[in-house]
Design an enzyme around this catalytic site. Structure first.
Site, PDB file in Angstrom:
ATOM      1  N   ASP A   1       0.857  -1.194   0.000  1.00  0.00           N
ATOM      2  CA  ASP A   1       0.000   0.000   0.000  1.00  0.00           C
ATOM      3  C   ASP A   1       0.892   1.243   0.000  1.00  0.00           C
ATOM      4  O   ASP A   1       2.059   1.188   0.388  1.00  0.00           O
ATOM      5  CB  ASP A   1      -0.954   0.032   1.204  1.00  0.00           C
ATOM      6  CG  ASP A   1      -0.249   0.176   2.554  1.00  0.00           C
ATOM      7  OD1 ASP A   1       0.793  -0.468   2.756  1.00  0.00           O
ATOM      8  OD2 ASP A   1      -0.751   0.938   3.413  1.00  0.00           O
TER       9      ASP A   1
ATOM     10  N   GLU B   1      -0.044  -0.841   5.886  1.00  0.00           N
ATOM     11  CA  GLU B   1       1.014  -0.286   6.727  1.00  0.00           C
ATOM     12  C   GLU B   1       0.811   1.201   6.939  1.00  0.00           C
ATOM     13  O   GLU B   1       1.010   1.722   8.038  1.00  0.00           O
ATOM     14  CB  GLU B   1       2.398  -0.542   6.100  1.00  0.00           C
ATOM     15  CG  GLU B   1       3.567  -0.328   7.065  1.00  0.00           C
ATOM     16  CD  GLU B   1       4.026   1.121   7.216  1.00  0.00           C
ATOM     17  OE1 GLU B   1       4.667   1.428   8.231  1.00  0.00           O
ATOM     18  OE2 GLU B   1       3.736   1.958   6.338  1.00  0.00           O
TER      19      GLU B   1
HETATM   20  N1  BES Z   1       8.657   3.209   5.636  1.00  0.00           N
HETATM   21  C1  BES Z   1       8.041   4.126   6.519  1.00  0.00           C
HETATM   22  C2  BES Z   1       8.788   4.285   7.831  1.00  0.00           C
HETATM   23  C3  BES Z   1      10.208   4.748   7.761  1.00  0.00           C
HETATM   24  C4  BES Z   1      10.669   5.547   6.744  1.00  0.00           C
HETATM   25  C5  BES Z   1      11.072   4.383   8.751  1.00  0.00           C
HETATM   26  C6  BES Z   1      11.996   5.974   6.711  1.00  0.00           C
HETATM   27  C7  BES Z   1      12.368   4.819   8.757  1.00  0.00           C
HETATM   28  C8  BES Z   1      12.842   5.601   7.702  1.00  0.00           C
HETATM   29  C9  BES Z   1       6.624   3.667   6.780  1.00  0.00           C
HETATM   30  O1  BES Z   1       5.954   3.316   5.600  1.00  0.00           O
HETATM   31  C10 BES Z   1       5.842   4.806   7.382  1.00  0.00           C
HETATM   32  O2  BES Z   1       5.634   5.783   6.704  1.00  0.00           O
HETATM   33  N2  BES Z   1       5.373   4.655   8.603  1.00  0.00           N
HETATM   34  C11 BES Z   1       4.476   5.575   9.208  1.00  0.00           C
HETATM   35  C12 BES Z   1       3.768   4.835  10.290  1.00  0.00           C
HETATM   36  C13 BES Z   1       2.354   5.260  10.544  1.00  0.00           C
HETATM   37  C14 BES Z   1       1.494   5.319   9.326  1.00  0.00           C
HETATM   38  C15 BES Z   1       1.715   4.385  11.600  1.00  0.00           C
HETATM   39  C16 BES Z   1       5.226   6.767   9.758  1.00  0.00           C
HETATM   40  O3  BES Z   1       6.391   6.644  10.176  1.00  0.00           O
HETATM   41  O4  BES Z   1       4.646   7.846   9.747  1.00  0.00           O
HETATM   42 MN    MN Z   2       7.094   2.087   4.425  1.00  0.00          MN
HETATM   43 MN    MN Z   3       5.259   5.218   4.613  1.00  0.00          MN
END
Ligand code: BES
Ligand code: MN
Ligand code: MN
Length: 462
Positions: free
Chosen positions: A90, A154
């Site tokens: 997604d 996610e």
């Molecule tokens: N891939 C990211 C998280 C990420 C990006 C971790 C770069 C470390 C470095 C993930 O898809 C994301 O965007 N997570 C969200 C979590 C939320 C939707 C619960 C975030 O970090 O905002």
């Molecule tokens: Mn991600």
């Molecule tokens: Mn993300």
């Protein structure tokens, strides 16, 4: 199998690897917006088919109460170690679409980068695993069992994946979880993410008068909820950029001076960092560097704020309501549920009698740290050293992948965060892109993770 053989396979297949990624990126699998529900389903089917063509024994689109999860596996020998690959198909909404230089779901490869929503987060990254698996299969070198769990929620909190994991513990049995959904320092400086921040996310509403009023007739006598919300938000940090919510730092683990000194050794060019995001100065909690502020310290940020009249021209109005969405990034050992409650109490306490406030909690997630001495880390470090020619630096990341803490709790499995993106990939922003170098480097490195882990994992089992 040596590096030259792996490189030769990638060289003769790289055009197809890119074309396949382009096809995947054309599917607008936006999980947050129900208008794309069908596209998300189509994307899941597409991922399943790609896994079958890569050579898995079984692949299944598992329906949930939300978007489906794609599960697949190849069992070569039950006595061998098993790697569970997790990723997400997604993507974030593409808005604001008008700021994209090319349409978000019509991928363009330009200057060595693939531009499309989801190119780096996370389609380009999980697809490296599908192609690395294909490579190992085709070369007859798959050294261990592989399971794939690629989810579709996610970006909206992984709620249904949590349920799936709890209900499928037997099927998900493995020795390690392998994830590429994070970044490296730069293309010459490999790194492994050894920490992720947690998250507490709230939406607040401040209500003043029971209806919008004339700002001349009532202004000066009746309080304005937008003014109040701004004052309240401004007071959430003090002059040192320290968050003022009572108890907020009680469980924050202070990183030792030695560890901070170690972290400070990683290359960081502040000028480039600022230029990449178009600012003249950075701002962090007093006593902490920008990189520390974005990894080992908690934050509080307004993500959106609205209220009153925002249409064309000027309408004189004293609004009834003001709203904001606020995120707090958490570090070990802060607890998202506790932090949300502390925020609620604080926010209610600081509200003046002229208004009433409501605080609503959204999804959250626990922070995590990953050790550098378990077989998963060792295998990732050796694999990156094989292909980059340099030992990767362990680095704590600022983002969140809430399901990682749940994997540990429910499956007793540690995750290894071997991502290949760059912080400058503009994930969640307009013009998201992923380097062709990074995509191919991932496909090159992952097989070596499998080879090293198969050896280390087996040694551990005996
Ligand atoms: N891939 C990211 C998280 C990420 C990006 C971790 C770069 C470390 C470095 C993930 O898809 C994301 O965007 N997570 C969200 C979590 C939320 C939707 C619960 C975030 O970090 O905002
Ligand atoms: Mn991600
Ligand atoms: Mn993300």
């Amino acid at each position: 199998m040596d590096l030259n053989q792996v490189r030769a396979y990638i060289n003769s297949n790289q055009d197809r690897f890119l074309e396949e990624l382009v096809e995947l990126l054309k599917i607008p699998s936006v999980s947050a917006d129900s208008a794309y529900k069908n596209d998300v389903q189509i994307c899941a089917e597409h991922v399943k088919e790609s896994l079958l063509s890569a050579g898995v024994d079984v692949a299944e689109v598992c329906q949930t109460d939300g978007h489906p999860i794609v599960y697949a596996e190849k069992i070569v020998d039950p006595s061998k170690p098993t790697i569970l690959v997790y990723g997400h198909y997604d993507v974030q909404p593409a808005d604001p679409v008008e700021l994209w230089n090319s349409p978000p779901f019509e991928p363009v490869i330009k200057d060595g980068k693939i531009y499309a929503r989801g190119s780096a987060d996370d389609k380009g990254q999980f697809y490296m695993h599908v192609k690395a698996f294909e490579l190992l299969q085709e070369m007859g070198e798959l050294p261990c069992n592989v399971k794939f769990m690629i989810e579709g929620e996610e970006e909206v909190g992984s709620v249904n994946l949590g349920i799936f994991v709890k209900e499928n513990k037997e099927r998900l049995k493995a020795d390690v979880i392998l994830i590429s959904d994070t970044s490296i320092i730069d293309n010459d400086t490999p790194s492994i993410t050894v920490g992720l921040r947690g998250l507490s996310y709230v939406e607040v509403e401040v209500t003043g008068p029971s209806k919008d009023l004339h700002s001349g007739v009532y202004g000066g006598a009746i309080d304005n909820p937008i003014n109040v919300l701004c004052e309240m938000i401004a007071s959430l940090k003090d002059d040192n950029d320290h968050i003022t919510v009572e108890g907020f730092y009680d469980r924050v683990e202070e990183v030792s001076a030695e560890d901070r000194a170690e972290m400070a050794k990683a290359p960081f060019n502040k000028e480039e960092y600022m230029a990449a995001v178009g600012v003249r100065a950075t701002r962090s909690e007093k006593g902490y560097s920008p990189r520390e502020g974005a990894s080992i310290r908690p934050t509080l940020d307004v993500n959106g704020i609205w209220g009153g009249y925002i249409g064309e021209g000027a309408k004189t109005v004293l609004p009834s309501k003001a709203n904001a969405k606020i995120s707090m990034r958490l570090v070990p050992d802060q607890d998202p549920i506790e932090i949300t409650e502390l925020f609620r109490k604080h926010f209610e306490k600081i509200a003046p009698d002229t208004v009433s406030v409501k605080v609503e909690a959204h999804h959250g997630g626990d922070p995590i740290v990953i050790p550098t001495d378990f077989p998963g880390y060792v295998a990732a470090s050796l694999a990156m050293e094989d292909t980059f020619g340099k030992k990767p630096i362990p680095e704590r990341g600022g983002g969140s992948i809430p399901i990682v803490a749940l994997f540990e709790e429910e499956l007793g499995l540690k995750s290894i965060l071997m991502g290949f993106g760059l912080d400058s990939d503009d994930i969640h922003s307009p013009n998201e892109h992923y380097g062709v170098f990074n995509y191919l480097k991932g496909i090159e490195t992952i097989p070596f993770f499998h080879l090293h882990f198969a050896k280390l994992g087996l040694a551990k089992k005996i």
